[in-house]
Write an enzyme that holds these catalytic residues in place. Sequence first.
Site, PDB file in Angstrom:
ATOM      1  N   LYS A 237       0.850  -1.189   0.000  1.00  0.00           N
ATOM      2  CA  LYS A 237       0.000   0.000   0.000  1.00  0.00           C
ATOM      3  C   LYS A 237       0.888   1.242   0.000  1.00  0.00           C
ATOM      4  O   LYS A 237       1.954   1.256   0.623  1.00  0.00           O
ATOM      5  CB  LYS A 237      -0.903  -0.003   1.232  1.00  0.00           C
ATOM      6  CG  LYS A 237      -1.943  -1.128   1.186  1.00  0.00           C
ATOM      7  CD  LYS A 237      -2.660  -1.315   2.502  1.00  0.00           C
ATOM      8  CE  LYS A 237      -3.610  -2.517   2.419  1.00  0.00           C
ATOM      9  NZ  LYS A 237      -4.117  -2.902   3.745  1.00  0.00           N
ATOM     10  N   GLU A 287     -10.407 -11.263   2.933  1.00  0.00           N
ATOM     11  CA  GLU A 287      -9.557 -11.702   4.049  1.00  0.00           C
ATOM     12  C   GLU A 287      -9.871 -10.869   5.278  1.00  0.00           C
ATOM     13  O   GLU A 287     -10.404  -9.772   5.162  1.00  0.00           O
ATOM     14  CB  GLU A 287      -8.070 -11.459   3.732  1.00  0.00           C
ATOM     15  CG  GLU A 287      -7.485 -12.362   2.683  1.00  0.00           C
ATOM     16  CD  GLU A 287      -6.071 -11.954   2.265  1.00  0.00           C
ATOM     17  OE1 GLU A 287      -5.368 -11.316   3.077  1.00  0.00           O
ATOM     18  OE2 GLU A 287      -5.692 -12.294   1.141  1.00  0.00           O
ATOM     19  N   ARG A 291      -5.018  -7.836  13.472  1.00  0.00           N
ATOM     20  CA  ARG A 291      -3.961  -7.057  14.130  1.00  0.00           C
ATOM     21  C   ARG A 291      -4.205  -5.565  13.932  1.00  0.00           C
ATOM     22  O   ARG A 291      -5.051  -5.166  13.140  1.00  0.00           O
ATOM     23  CB  ARG A 291      -2.622  -7.404  13.480  1.00  0.00           C
ATOM     24  CG  ARG A 291      -2.640  -7.113  11.977  1.00  0.00           C
ATOM     25  CD  ARG A 291      -1.286  -7.027  11.326  1.00  0.00           C
ATOM     26  NE  ARG A 291      -1.389  -6.368  10.046  1.00  0.00           N
ATOM     27  CZ  ARG A 291      -1.730  -6.933   8.910  1.00  0.00           C
ATOM     28  NH1 ARG A 291      -2.024  -8.217   8.870  1.00  0.00           N
ATOM     29  NH2 ARG A 291      -1.813  -6.231   7.793  1.00  0.00           N
TER      30      ARG A 291
HETATM   31  C1  MV4 Z   1      -8.255 -10.646  -5.636  1.00  0.00           C
HETATM   32  C2  MV4 Z   1      -8.188  -9.790  -6.759  1.00  0.00           C
HETATM   33  C3  MV4 Z   1      -9.133  -9.981  -7.767  1.00  0.00           C
HETATM   34  N1  MV4 Z   1     -10.071 -10.945  -7.645  1.00  0.00           N
HETATM   35  N2  MV4 Z   1      -9.210 -11.572  -5.563  1.00  0.00           N
HETATM   36  C4  MV4 Z   1      -4.197  -9.199  -3.590  1.00  0.00           C
HETATM   37  C5  MV4 Z   1      -3.811  -9.193  -2.156  1.00  0.00           C
HETATM   38  C6  MV4 Z   1      -4.730 -10.130  -1.490  1.00  0.00           C
HETATM   39  N3  MV4 Z   1      -5.003  -9.698  -0.161  1.00  0.00           N
HETATM   40  C7  MV4 Z   1      -5.943 -10.173  -2.358  1.00  0.00           C
HETATM   41  N4  MV4 Z   1      -5.552  -9.619  -3.620  1.00  0.00           N
HETATM   42  C8  MV4 Z   1      -6.395  -9.622  -4.672  1.00  0.00           C
HETATM   43  N5  MV4 Z   1      -7.394 -10.539  -4.625  1.00  0.00           N
HETATM   44  C9  MV4 Z   1     -10.080 -11.721  -6.547  1.00  0.00           C
HETATM   45  N6  MV4 Z   1     -11.001 -12.674  -6.458  1.00  0.00           N
HETATM   46  C10 MV4 Z   1      -7.189  -8.841  -6.824  1.00  0.00           C
HETATM   47  C11 MV4 Z   1      -6.273  -8.763  -5.771  1.00  0.00           C
HETATM   48  C12 MV4 Z   1      -5.296  -7.722  -5.898  1.00  0.00           C
HETATM   49  C13 MV4 Z   1      -5.274  -6.633  -5.008  1.00  0.00           C
HETATM   50  C14 MV4 Z   1      -6.165  -6.535  -3.954  1.00  0.00           C
HETATM   51  C15 MV4 Z   1      -6.123  -5.476  -3.098  1.00  0.00           C
HETATM   52  C16 MV4 Z   1      -5.209  -4.456  -3.295  1.00  0.00           C
HETATM   53  C17 MV4 Z   1      -4.333  -4.529  -4.321  1.00  0.00           C
HETATM   54  C18 MV4 Z   1      -4.340  -5.610  -5.202  1.00  0.00           C
HETATM   55  C19 MV4 Z   1      -3.428  -5.676  -6.251  1.00  0.00           C
HETATM   56  C20 MV4 Z   1      -3.448  -6.732  -7.101  1.00  0.00           C
HETATM   57  C21 MV4 Z   1      -4.370  -7.767  -6.920  1.00  0.00           C
END
Ligand code: MV4
Length: 447
Positions: A237, A287, A291
């Site tokens: 981030k 998710e 924390r």
């Molecule tokens: C995803 C997504 C698209 N579709 N799940 C990346 C970190 C993890 N915590 C979950 N992430 C993602 N999950 C689905 N079903 C895209 C991401 C993702 C992302 C999510 C939040 C912030 C930045 C991101 C950068 C790339 C991919």
Amino acid sequence: MFEKVLIANRGEIALRIHRACREMGIRTVAVHSTADAAAMHVRLADESVCIGPPAARDSYLNVAAILSAATITGADAIHPGLGFLAEDADFAATVEEHGLTFVGPAPEHIRLMGNKVAAKNAVRRLGIPTVPGSPGGVRDLATADAAASTIGYPVLIKASAGGGGRGMKVARDRSELAQMLPIAQNEASSFFGCGEVYLERHLERPRHIEIQILGDGEGAIVHLGERDCSLQRSHQKVLEESPSPALNTAERNRLGELAVAALRELGYKSLGTLEFLYQDGEFFFIEMNTRLQVEHPVTEMVSGLDLVREQLRIAAGAPLGYRQSDVKLCGHAIECRINAESPDSFAPSPGRITDYHAPGGLGVRVDSALYQGYMVPPYYDSLVSKLVVQGKSRNECLMRLRRALEEYVIGGIETTIPLHQRLVGAGEFIDGDYDIHWLERFVRRPG
Ligand code: MV4
């Protein structure tokens, strides 16, 4: 209340926890690696114990050394901060077995949320919308393809023990799934020590919106609004804000009420964050973090609550003491994460701080353990400061942020301040018009 708290962390977050303890009259024990002997958290703490060499596995992850430090100093609680041992359910349980209090949720809640498939299934049963996906782990191509056909391609392969995006793979059809499944399984076992993977529908351009929860485990639980964390690169981030420019009050309240109802049912105690992807007006849980988070100050700035104090009070057995209707979210806050990195290549830039001048003034907060003469070590996360700015409106907040970024001087190393200066002038950012992929393209634009 606790008399003495051991802070099992380093850097700005260790300092942040120390400050909350000080205000509450709690004495602090800093632990540190040999590389951090001159760190600000060590200098300010009432006592300090060296727990090992620079490598985190030998110091900040060294459970035996940390427990010994707590025992010899007579600490009655351990605050894990974030990263390191903060989401290690075994560590939390071990701390409690030693007769100390772990400042955080119950070990079983940390364990539940650490398994991403179990977490999704648990919160879905409690009424929270989740991303459509496989009902459990997928081991072989036949199971995976059957699940993918139900979900609909493209799908994302994720590690059950994962999080933070490492090892995720997109598959657009059966042949890509056949190719990617074994790679994802191998990466899952090498990164997370567990080869189980699961599938989700791949959302192509969502925002990342997370909701902050605080509960006492006895039925009193509130949400403190959301943070929009869509501005990231390489799963790190870069800038977070609250409220999200994409949500209206009705959407915020609906999401907050769903989250609160679910976690009350679970008996959740302490701080927690539910992460959602938000696309086309719909929220999908991905998710939960169990924390304190790096970006907690934006919530503090709009809620007026000290989240670390709340965490400590609740860990000590105090009731929450207020209701949702008592929570007032005011104005707007933005956090810029300042890393010791090149603003162009993002190569780490450790070294000696030769000049230091932090901005100040109304609505400006700097969470940093930097000082003039400090040596930023090369061994740890490159986050060195968080500039957090608050204003009555998003526009006032942006005006103040531009001014504060101009004032900030960190000499001797490269930092990402110039990237933030460019970002706060970008039209799409000013308009709040961004998704999780926007910043990756922006950083490649010629400055
Ligand atoms: C995803 C997504 C698209 N579709 N799940 C990346 C970190 C993890 N915590 C979950 N992430 C993602 N999950 C689905 N079903 C895209 C991401 C993702 C992302 C999510 C939040 C912030 C930045 C991101 C950068 C790339 C991919």
